[in-house]
Design an enzyme around this catalytic site. Sequence first.
Site, PDB file in Angstrom:
ATOM      1  N   GLU A 316      11.893  40.643   8.851  1.00  0.00           N
ATOM      2  CA  GLU A 316      12.639  41.777   9.639  1.00  0.00           C
ATOM      3  C   GLU A 316      14.016  41.245   9.445  1.00  0.00           C
ATOM      4  O   GLU A 316      14.335  40.268   9.962  1.00  0.00           O
ATOM      5  CB  GLU A 316      12.090  41.931  11.097  1.00  0.00           C
ATOM      6  CG  GLU A 316      12.644  43.327  11.792  1.00  0.00           C
ATOM      7  CD  GLU A 316      14.010  43.094  12.372  1.00  0.00           C
ATOM      8  OE1 GLU A 316      14.936  44.063  11.878  1.00  0.00           O
ATOM      9  OE2 GLU A 316      14.340  42.161  12.863  1.00  0.00           O
ATOM     10  N   HIS A 317      15.153  42.205   9.139  1.00  0.00           N
ATOM     11  CA  HIS A 317      16.455  41.729   8.805  1.00  0.00           C
ATOM     12  C   HIS A 317      17.473  41.342   9.905  1.00  0.00           C
ATOM     13  O   HIS A 317      18.375  40.713   9.639  1.00  0.00           O
ATOM     14  CB  HIS A 317      17.104  42.894   7.864  1.00  0.00           C
ATOM     15  CG  HIS A 317      18.019  42.164   6.858  1.00  0.00           C
ATOM     16  ND1 HIS A 317      18.455  41.030   6.869  1.00  0.00           N
ATOM     17  CD2 HIS A 317      18.666  42.787   5.814  1.00  0.00           C
ATOM     18  CE1 HIS A 317      19.484  40.625   6.009  1.00  0.00           C
ATOM     19  NE2 HIS A 317      19.533  42.077   5.168  1.00  0.00           N
ATOM     20  N   CYS A 318      17.277  41.898  11.057  1.00  0.00           N
ATOM     21  CA  CYS A 318      18.493  41.836  12.080  1.00  0.00           C
ATOM     22  C   CYS A 318      18.726  40.175  12.262  1.00  0.00           C
ATOM     23  O   CYS A 318      19.924  40.216  12.756  1.00  0.00           O
ATOM     24  CB  CYS A 318      17.786  42.358  13.333  1.00  0.00           C
ATOM     25  SG  CYS A 318      16.759  41.611  14.447  1.00  0.00           S
ATOM     26  N   GLY A 319      17.883  39.498  12.570  1.00  0.00           N
ATOM     27  CA  GLY A 319      18.264  38.144  12.823  1.00  0.00           C
ATOM     28  C   GLY A 319      18.099  36.767  11.416  1.00  0.00           C
ATOM     29  O   GLY A 319      18.658  35.952  11.640  1.00  0.00           O
ATOM     30  N   LEU A 320      17.627  37.480  10.425  1.00  0.00           N
ATOM     31  CA  LEU A 320      17.608  36.812   8.998  1.00  0.00           C
ATOM     32  C   LEU A 320      18.071  37.121   7.941  1.00  0.00           C
ATOM     33  O   LEU A 320      17.735  38.478   7.668  1.00  0.00           O
ATOM     34  CB  LEU A 320      16.004  36.419   9.049  1.00  0.00           C
ATOM     35  CG  LEU A 320      15.310  35.647  10.031  1.00  0.00           C
ATOM     36  CD1 LEU A 320      13.581  35.769  10.061  1.00  0.00           C
ATOM     37  CD2 LEU A 320      15.633  34.430  10.019  1.00  0.00           C
TER      38      LEU A 320
END
Length: 602
Positions: A316-320
Amino acid sequence: MNASPEPSLRTFGNEDDLPRVPLPTLDASGERFLEWCAPLLTADELSRTEAALASFVRPDGPGRALHAALERYDASEGVHSWLDTFWPYRYLGRRDRIALNANFFFLFKDTGEGQVERAAGLVAGAVDYKLRLDEERVPPVTRRGRPLSMEQNKALFSATRIPGPEQDTVRAPYSDAWPGPSRARHILVFFRGNMIRMDVIGPDGRPHSLDELMGGLRTIMKADPALEPSAGHLTTKARAEWAASRRDLLAADPGNAAALEEVETALFCLCLEDFAPEDDLEACDHLLHGDSANRWFDKAVSLIVFGDGRAGINVEHCGLDGTTVLSFVDDLLGSSAAHHSQRSGARSQGLPAIEPVEFVLDGGLRADMRDAAAAFAAYAAATATATVAFDDFGGDRAKRLRMSPDAFVQMAYQLAHRRAKGLTGATYESIATRQYRRGRTEAMRVVTPEAVRFVRAMDDPGAGAEERRAAFRAAAEAHVRRAKECQAVRAPEQHLWELQLIQKRRGAELGVDGPLPLFESPGWLKMRDDYLSTSSAPSANIRYFGFGSTSEQCIGVAYVLLPDRFNVYLSTPRPVADAMHAFAAELRRAVRELDDLLAAEG
């Protein structure tokens, strides 16, 4: 003059000493914006864009007021970067589905292990990394001797995106609500639509042994397919719709809050598939979307292991971003499972505690989950994908030809796209900026005047080999210069975008509440309307990297460019699949042709 202090060896020990992300001036971003969009525009479109920009940046114009507000924000106490509010909006503000559209994947190198052995080894490696991260014993990544930001590592474990009606939030450790590292001891295992909590760390904080992890997984894999539809299907919905479903889930029964607690606090997901993919492409496709009964796409990290032991990760891209996940994967796959287990202090303590995670469903929720499953399966089926593999070309070959490897392949993409579609279209490339405090990525736009001249020269019957070589080298050099600008955060798009967002959030307060023609100009719209969306993931531990396309005509181009090989995963909406397959064929041709062109240089 005093020498610079030695960087800290603690994982997060250098964060406060990293330089701040520089805020470009409004004039510099305006000039670059015109330069970057010009190759995509007609003379009339460029003239209209110039007029819109001039109005925006005039001395008493809206751009000045918005930029001044951004400068004040950047100087505020507690603000790490002028992008601090940009990133949450960019990732958490999107309202479409994140499954397939935003999450990305890596297909790991093969090890020859069976499914249970491979899965247990990955779990042991991830737990080892987590415990070292807790104690800040994961060495900071460095580039040219300088440390990079490690802040994103705080989003690896127990981080879960929570859907919201207008903007999502993140439930994660290292936050005010959850200070310090995650104290969770369990992971969430999916198998045949069943969701199972499995403890991987014992009550005393010591991990379970490899044998015990394998025993726990074998127990889980005795289960029959789930009778109820999986709540994982809901994570494929558009975000506001998922937020409404989550409210319904919580309202249906008090026990559902406890079930969500198990899901959202789990260290990570382990998704066990009960089939073996036929080939790399099928493996990649299932890593990208898979069976949503066997996924929780809001979880930061989902390790996925197929029936034959092949494995990968969905993120999941939001934090990584990719670079952070690559470091984690390189650590995971860089040592044996036995080494990870021993280093983590794992010991025998009996089979792990295993408990089903079950939701109490009513007819409406069952229908909601089944509808979500069918809609996502149809959406995945409406996505066309392909792989392109070069076993005889890689970064070393490009360097021997005196060419930047990334510039070589990016120009090959431009040539292939022009030949496949008959036009040069906006192209995005992600550039990492982790050398700055809380740095993430910068948006590079690949199409330069030199790139346009290069693709034209390659198919100009009147252009000889020397002229084509000169055009290729000029385009590659322009690409390298622009990449360096992006690495130094001298790029216009995110700066201007944040000014647009400030106007949406605070326009009335700042006296900038009318429409802004700049953001409706041909230059702004065309520069950001991707025909190619590209990103690289250089690691010998992965075979393929992939993500979905970003628009109706876009081809997602995810590539693994290594010294000795070059693998590409392509995705696009199925209605334009023929153009993607033509692009794949032209890419094979372009790489060979450009290699031959430089090799024949006198």
